[in-house]
Design a protein around this motif. Structure first.
Motif, PDB file in Angstrom:
ATOM      1  N   ALA A 152     -79.509 -74.215 -28.767  1.00 41.97           N
ATOM      2  CA  ALA A 152     -80.566 -74.486 -27.790  1.00 41.97           C
ATOM      3  C   ALA A 152     -80.565 -73.396 -26.728  1.00 41.97           C
ATOM      4  O   ALA A 152     -79.513 -73.048 -26.189  1.00 41.97           O
ATOM      5  N   VAL A 153     -81.732 -72.857 -26.444  1.00 40.09           N
ATOM      6  CA  VAL A 153     -81.825 -71.787 -25.449  1.00 40.09           C
ATOM      7  C   VAL A 153     -81.362 -72.288 -24.080  1.00 40.09           C
ATOM      8  O   VAL A 153     -80.675 -71.581 -23.343  1.00 40.09           O
ATOM      9  N   SER A 154     -81.743 -73.523 -23.726  1.00 39.17           N
ATOM     10  CA  SER A 154     -81.355 -74.061 -22.423  1.00 39.17           C
ATOM     11  C   SER A 154     -79.845 -74.155 -22.286  1.00 39.17           C
ATOM     12  O   SER A 154     -79.300 -73.923 -21.202  1.00 39.17           O
ATOM     13  N   ALA A 155     -79.137 -74.486 -23.375  1.00 36.28           N
ATOM     14  CA  ALA A 155     -77.673 -74.535 -23.325  1.00 36.28           C
ATOM     15  C   ALA A 155     -77.090 -73.131 -23.188  1.00 36.28           C
ATOM     16  O   ALA A 155     -76.124 -72.910 -22.441  1.00 36.28           O
ATOM     17  N   ASP A 200     -85.842 -61.929 -13.308  1.00 32.22           N
ATOM     18  CA  ASP A 200     -84.615 -61.228 -13.689  1.00 32.22           C
ATOM     19  C   ASP A 200     -83.727 -62.146 -14.535  1.00 32.22           C
ATOM     20  O   ASP A 200     -83.085 -61.701 -15.491  1.00 32.22           O
ATOM     21  N   GLY A 201     -83.680 -63.443 -14.185  1.00 32.28           N
ATOM     22  CA  GLY A 201     -82.947 -64.395 -15.010  1.00 32.28           C
ATOM     23  C   GLY A 201     -83.513 -64.480 -16.417  1.00 32.28           C
ATOM     24  O   GLY A 201     -82.777 -64.595 -17.405  1.00 32.28           O
ATOM     25  N   LEU A 202     -84.843 -64.412 -16.524  1.00 35.38           N
ATOM     26  CA  LEU A 202     -85.492 -64.374 -17.836  1.00 35.38           C
ATOM     27  C   LEU A 202     -85.043 -63.141 -18.610  1.00 35.38           C
ATOM     28  O   LEU A 202     -84.663 -63.229 -19.790  1.00 35.38           O
ATOM     29  N   ALA A 203     -85.071 -61.973 -17.965  1.00 37.11           N
ATOM     30  CA  ALA A 203     -84.696 -60.731 -18.636  1.00 37.11           C
ATOM     31  C   ALA A 203     -83.230 -60.744 -19.062  1.00 37.11           C
ATOM     32  O   ALA A 203     -82.864 -60.237 -20.131  1.00 37.11           O
ATOM     33  N   TRP A 204     -82.378 -61.306 -18.219  1.00 35.55           N
ATOM     34  CA  TRP A 204     -80.946 -61.364 -18.492  1.00 35.55           C
ATOM     35  C   TRP A 204     -80.630 -62.294 -19.660  1.00 35.55           C
ATOM     36  O   TRP A 204     -79.883 -61.943 -20.580  1.00 35.55           O
ATOM     37  N   GLY A 205     -81.207 -63.491 -19.654  1.00 37.25           N
ATOM     38  CA  GLY A 205     -80.815 -64.502 -20.619  1.00 37.25           C
ATOM     39  C   GLY A 205     -81.669 -64.581 -21.864  1.00 37.25           C
ATOM     40  O   GLY A 205     -81.160 -64.872 -22.963  1.00 37.25           O
ATOM     41  N   LEU A 237     -86.189 -72.938 -16.259  1.00 39.84           N
ATOM     42  CA  LEU A 237     -87.589 -72.937 -16.692  1.00 39.84           C
ATOM     43  C   LEU A 237     -87.743 -72.273 -18.056  1.00 39.84           C
ATOM     44  O   LEU A 237     -88.368 -72.833 -18.966  1.00 39.84           O
ATOM     45  N   ALA A 238     -87.171 -71.083 -18.203  1.00 35.29           N
ATOM     46  CA  ALA A 238     -87.308 -70.355 -19.464  1.00 35.29           C
ATOM     47  C   ALA A 238     -86.648 -71.117 -20.611  1.00 35.29           C
ATOM     48  O   ALA A 238     -87.199 -71.189 -21.722  1.00 35.29           O
ATOM     49  N   GLY A 239     -85.473 -71.711 -20.355  1.00 37.07           N
ATOM     50  CA  GLY A 239     -84.783 -72.439 -21.411  1.00 37.07           C
ATOM     51  C   GLY A 239     -85.542 -73.665 -21.856  1.00 37.07           C
ATOM     52  O   GLY A 239     -85.700 -73.918 -23.068  1.00 37.07           O
ATOM     53  N   VAL A 240     -86.038 -74.448 -20.908  1.00 42.41           N
ATOM     54  CA  VAL A 240     -86.762 -75.675 -21.259  1.00 42.41           C
ATOM     55  C   VAL A 240     -88.067 -75.350 -21.984  1.00 42.41           C
ATOM     56  O   VAL A 240     -88.400 -75.953 -23.020  1.00 42.41           O
ATOM     57  N   VAL A 241     -88.828 -74.381 -21.455  1.00 36.99           N
ATOM     58  CA  VAL A 241     -90.106 -74.026 -22.095  1.00 36.99           C
ATOM     59  C   VAL A 241     -89.873 -73.436 -23.485  1.00 36.99           C
ATOM     60  O   VAL A 241     -90.608 -73.740 -24.437  1.00 36.99           O
TER      61      VAL A 241
END
Length: 395
Positions: free
Chosen positions: A21-24, A215-220, A342-346
């Protein structure tokens, strides 16, 4: 210290710990962002009370176990715990170096000083992301890439203890001739002013939050997006390094440029450039196209990052400036957690492309907020500066 994670950690979550899971996977960024945001606020308050250098040294002491925990982690929980300590380390050390540089330079070159500070930091992020990608491709995801972190934390602690001098007296000297709300504000009043009531301070706070959200989106998420397209670890390392490399080098120009043309055009323009770059990552395909999008994202971030800090320094009184920087950085680095969640849940509900588009639209909206709400805090030379803004602390 942050760069050692940029390439390797999202891949480590899937390959060694089996997180699907991306969120995890992005829990390490959530932990880092929340803790760093809170520590920024504490760092600003402590810097005003006990001085800058003790806070700086304490931050490096907290960072000592970080690379070792990641190297030896038997479960993903250990990695998350390491990022809690990394958040404390970054909140104390980076907040303090920003405050110290603002102490040391006058208002006419504040943007230039912030550009140098952020260029040094994100240039190092880029070089380390590139190096860890190359090391991981040859020697594996653990432990070799994180040996760099052991050297970094030893250097940070040694240099801070031996060479850095206290700068709080510089702020006290500047405060004697400063107009505007005095240095006797309570911490609560500084929080309310910086977050909501003062137009420029609140506009910069929301822009900082959205900047680190992407930046969190780009990092993860970007490394996972590139890996899903079949990119090798080495090439993902190059892409992960391109964005902070342009960001870091660009700040050598944009920080000083904001001293000449003003803060608002660079902040608003930079948010719009970032929005276009993030959308491009979702639209284009292939190494060259993604590298161009990453470079554009770095350019937009370079326009914004040192300029936001300089704007805080323009408006805040020296007597409460360190606390205002801490509050701004609290909001800004909360963006890491908000962006990762946000990015993980979406991404889990829809797909990675929808998550990237969502963040692109939020970034464009943040730029519009700056256009509408923020006034220019550093007028161009030869123009009459704006009249001091009255601050109502009772309403």
């Amino acid at each position: 210290m942050v760069g050692q994670e940029r390439t390797v950690l999202p891949l480590l979550a899937e390959d060694e710990f089996g997180l699907t899971a991306v969120s995890a996977t992005l829990t390490f960024i959530v932990a880092f962002g929340l803790v760093k945001a809170a520590t920024n606020f504490v760092a600003g308050t402590l810097s005003d009370r006990i001085g800058r250098k003790p806070v700086l040294v304490a931050g490096w002491l907290v960072g000592l176990p970080v690379p070792l925990l990641i190297m030896w982690a038997p479960s993903w929980g250990w990695v998350v715990a390491a990022n809690v300590l990394l958040g404390v380390n970054q909140g104390l050390t980076w907040s303090t170096t920003v405050i110290m540089k603002i102490d040391l330079v006058g208002p006419e070159q504040r943007g230039l000083a912030m550009g140098f500070n952020e260029a040094a930091g994100y240039g190092a992020v880029a070089l380390t992301a590139l190096a860890t990608g190359a090391i991981a491709e040859t020697w594996g995801l653990r432990p070799a890439p994180f040996l760099l972190g052991v050297a970094f934390v030893a250097l940070g602690l040694g240099l801070s203890s031996a060479l850095v001098r206290e700068t709080r007296a510089h702020a006290a000297l500047e405060a004697r001739g400063h107009d505007g709300p005095g240095g006797g504000l309570t911490t609560r009043e500084v929080v309310v002013l910086t977050s909501f009531r003062e137009k420029a301070l609140s506009a910069t706070s929301q822009a900082g939050l959205v900047n680190n959200l992407n930046d969190g989106l780009a990092w993860g998420l970007f490394p996972l997006h590139f890996a899903a397209a079949g990119m090798s670890v080495g090439r993902i390392g190059v892409l992960a390094a391109t964005y902070p490399a342009v960001w870091g080098l660009g700040q050598l120009v944009t920080g000083g440029l904001s001293d000449r043309i003003g803060r608002k055009p660079l902040i608003a323009g930079g948010m719009f450039v970032q929005a276009v770059a993030i959308a491009a990552v979702a639209v284009v395909d292939g190494f060259i196209a993604w590298a161009a999008a990453a470079a554009l994202l770095g350019a937009g971030t370079a326009m914004v990052y040192p300029t936001l800090l300089a704007a805080i320094g323009d408006v805040a009184h020296p007597g409460w400036r360190a606390r205002a920087v801490g509050v701004y950085r609290l909001w800004r680095d909360a963006g890491y957690a908000v962006g990762a969640l946000l990015a993980g849940v979406v991404a889990d509900l829809f797909d990675v492309g929808v998550a990237i588009w969502t963040v692109a639209l939020l970034t464009a909206a943040s730029g519009l907020v700056v256009v509408v709400r923020m006034y220019e805090t550093h007028p161009r030379p030869g123009r009459t500066p704006p009249a001091p803004r009255p601050v109502d602390l009772e309403s």
